[in-house]
Design a protein around this motif. Structure first.
Motif, PDB file in Angstrom:
ATOM      1  N   SER A 180       4.058  -2.570   9.133  1.00 25.14           N
ATOM      2  CA  SER A 180       4.586  -2.710   7.779  1.00 25.14           C
ATOM      3  C   SER A 180       4.398  -1.358   7.069  1.00 25.14           C
ATOM      4  CB  SER A 180       3.879  -3.827   7.016  1.00 25.14           C
ATOM      5  OG  SER A 180       2.491  -3.580   6.943  1.00 25.14           O
ATOM      6  N   ARG A 182       4.015   0.777   3.058  1.00 23.26           N
ATOM      7  CA  ARG A 182       3.942   0.815   1.596  1.00 23.26           C
ATOM      8  C   ARG A 182       4.756   2.025   1.141  1.00 23.26           C
ATOM      9  NH1 ARG A 182      -1.456   1.075   0.417  1.00 23.26           N
ATOM     10  NH2 ARG A 182      -1.530  -1.195   0.349  1.00 23.26           N
ATOM     11  N   GLU A 184       5.549   4.521  -1.777  1.00 21.31           N
ATOM     12  CA  GLU A 184       4.890   4.996  -2.998  1.00 21.31           C
ATOM     13  C   GLU A 184       5.744   6.073  -3.669  1.00 21.31           C
ATOM     14  OE1 GLU A 184       0.352   4.464  -1.211  1.00 21.31           O
ATOM     15  OE2 GLU A 184       1.254   6.459  -1.319  1.00 21.31           O
ATOM     16  N   ARG A 201       8.284   4.222  -9.657  1.00 20.55           N
ATOM     17  CA  ARG A 201       8.409   2.927  -8.983  1.00 20.55           C
ATOM     18  C   ARG A 201       9.859   2.589  -8.681  1.00 20.55           C
ATOM     19  NH1 ARG A 201       8.760  -2.224  -8.130  1.00 20.55           N
ATOM     20  NH2 ARG A 201       6.941  -3.390  -7.360  1.00 20.55           N
ATOM     21  N   GLN A 205      11.449   1.687  -5.131  1.00 14.87           N
ATOM     22  CA  GLN A 205      12.163   0.424  -4.956  1.00 14.87           C
ATOM     23  C   GLN A 205      13.557   0.643  -4.364  1.00 14.87           C
ATOM     24  OE1 GLN A 205      10.745  -2.769  -5.734  1.00 14.87           O
ATOM     25  NE2 GLN A 205      12.446  -3.255  -4.345  1.00 14.87           N
ATOM     26  N   SER A 219       9.245  -8.779   3.484  1.00 12.79           N
ATOM     27  CA  SER A 219       7.815  -9.092   3.577  1.00 12.79           C
ATOM     28  C   SER A 219       7.017  -7.979   4.241  1.00 12.79           C
ATOM     29  CB  SER A 219       7.628 -10.394   4.358  1.00 12.79           C
ATOM     30  OG  SER A 219       8.158 -10.268   5.671  1.00 12.79           O
ATOM     31  N   ARG A 220       7.698  -7.047   4.905  1.00 14.62           N
ATOM     32  CA  ARG A 220       7.010  -5.943   5.577  1.00 14.62           C
ATOM     33  C   ARG A 220       6.928  -4.700   4.690  1.00 14.62           C
ATOM     34  NH1 ARG A 220      10.195  -4.867  10.908  1.00 14.62           N
ATOM     35  NH2 ARG A 220       8.417  -3.461  11.309  1.00 14.62           N
ATOM     36  N   ASP A 222       5.816  -3.011   0.942  1.00 15.77           N
ATOM     37  CA  ASP A 222       5.109  -3.031  -0.345  1.00 15.77           C
ATOM     38  C   ASP A 222       5.609  -1.831  -1.152  1.00 15.77           C
ATOM     39  OD1 ASP A 222       3.329  -3.801  -2.303  1.00 15.77           O
ATOM     40  OD2 ASP A 222       1.654  -2.656  -1.453  1.00 15.77           O
ATOM     41  N   VAL A 224       5.041   0.614  -4.758  1.00 11.84           N
ATOM     42  CA  VAL A 224       4.164   0.967  -5.876  1.00 11.84           C
ATOM     43  C   VAL A 224       4.614   2.305  -6.453  1.00 11.84           C
ATOM     44  CG1 VAL A 224       2.487   2.114  -4.380  1.00 11.84           C
ATOM     45  CG2 VAL A 224       1.742   1.236  -6.590  1.00 11.84           C
ATOM     46  N   SER A 252       1.325   0.954   8.188  1.00 10.51           N
ATOM     47  CA  SER A 252       0.177   0.126   8.551  1.00 10.51           C
ATOM     48  C   SER A 252      -0.276   0.485   9.965  1.00 10.51           C
ATOM     49  CB  SER A 252       0.576  -1.353   8.522  1.00 10.51           C
ATOM     50  OG  SER A 252       1.412  -1.658   9.637  1.00 10.51           O
ATOM     51  N   LEU A 261      -4.764   0.118  -1.964  1.00 11.09           N
ATOM     52  CA  LEU A 261      -4.063   0.917  -2.966  1.00 11.09           C
ATOM     53  C   LEU A 261      -4.960   2.051  -3.441  1.00 11.09           C
ATOM     54  CD1 LEU A 261      -2.511  -1.970  -5.078  1.00 11.09           C
ATOM     55  CD2 LEU A 261      -1.232  -0.333  -3.706  1.00 11.09           C
TER      56      LEU A 261
END
Length: 262
Positions: A180, A182, A184, A201, A205, A219-220, A222, A224, A252, A261
């Motif tokens: 997965s 994140r 940033e 952000r 996104q 779902s994989r 994130d 921020v 990950s 975080l």
């Protein structure tokens, strides 16, 4: 006697206020119309509204030369301002629709490229894939940095230069379903802190949304935004600020665990 002398003075004062009000209304309408003329996108996308703004402004200017026409001046000045505002809104809507069409075409091209890559590229081991992504090992885990070339200044719209990099990222995630990420977002320190946080952000996104549209499960991912926190370089120079405007992809481990975080 005093009352009779006061009445004309009051009338003059009220007339003066009315004149100032109509002059201000006309000046605001003229400024709004000039702003339209300076914006080629509005002139192109909303010509009818621009014409209405011009016609009502001309009427207001014409009435300005007649005594007792203050109400007409204010009325047509108001209408001209409203038409100027409507022209701007219509142009923004048209541009938004065009950006959406461009984004859709970009997604379709990337989906076709991704399908071709699945056929043409033999399966690599994870180490080779990470090298192709230019991911580096950090104390937080594997990290891939996307520079500010992916976004025009103060924009959340991905540039064409993003395509190849993000296609590689999608390929990696599809070949490694246990991983997965994140995403940033970061900015430089110019501007309002809250705006920077929001922009950072939003950019992260946009990258996440594109990955999802290309088949990566939400779902994989994130997302921020850190704004101007955690700079890579000093913000005193243009080069340093460019380094700080970035999106980072934190991977990950092979069990899907992400670092905490920041």
């Amino acid at each position: 006697m005093k009352i009779s002398m006061l009445a004309p003075l009051l009338a003059l004062g009220l007339a003066g206020c009315a004149t100032e009000e109509q002059t201000r209304a006309l000046a605001e309408a003229e400024a709004a119309y000039r702003a339209l003329q300076d914006d080629q996108a509005i002139m192109r996308e909303a010509p009818k509204d621009v014409l209405r703004a011009a016609e009502t402004l001309e009427r207001a200017q014409r009435f300005q030369g007649y005594l007792g026409s203050g109400e007409d001046v204010r009325h047509y000045s108001y209408l001209s301002q409203r038409y100027s505002q409507i022209a701007r809104e219509h142009a923004e809507l048209a541009q938004g629709r065009e950006r959406e069409r461009q984004l859709q075409r970009q997604r379709e091209r990337m989906q076709l490229a991704l399908q071709g890559a699945r056929v043409a590229v033999p399966r690599q081991d994870q180490q080779e894939q990470l090298i192709s992504l230019a991911a580096t090992e950090t104390d937080r885990g594997l990290l891939m940095t996307l520079g500010d070339v992916l976004f025009p200044a103060n924009s959340t719209e991905l540039s064409p230069a993003a395509n190849r990099t993000l296609l590689k990222l999608v390929q990696f995630l599809q070949l490694n379903p246990a991983r997965s990420v994140r995403i940033e977002g970061y900015t430089d320190n110019r501007g309002d802190e809250e705006d920077n946080q929001r922009l950072s952000r939003a950019r992260a996104q946009v990258v996440a949304d594109l990955l999802v549209s290309l088949g990566v499960e939400a779902s994989r991912i994130d997302v921020v935004g850190y704004g101007h926190l955690y700079p890579l370089a000093e913000n005193a120079s243009a080069r340093g600020r460019a380094q700080n405007r970035r999106v980072e992809i934190l991977f990950s481990d092979e069990q899907g665990r992400l670092a905490p975080l920041r």
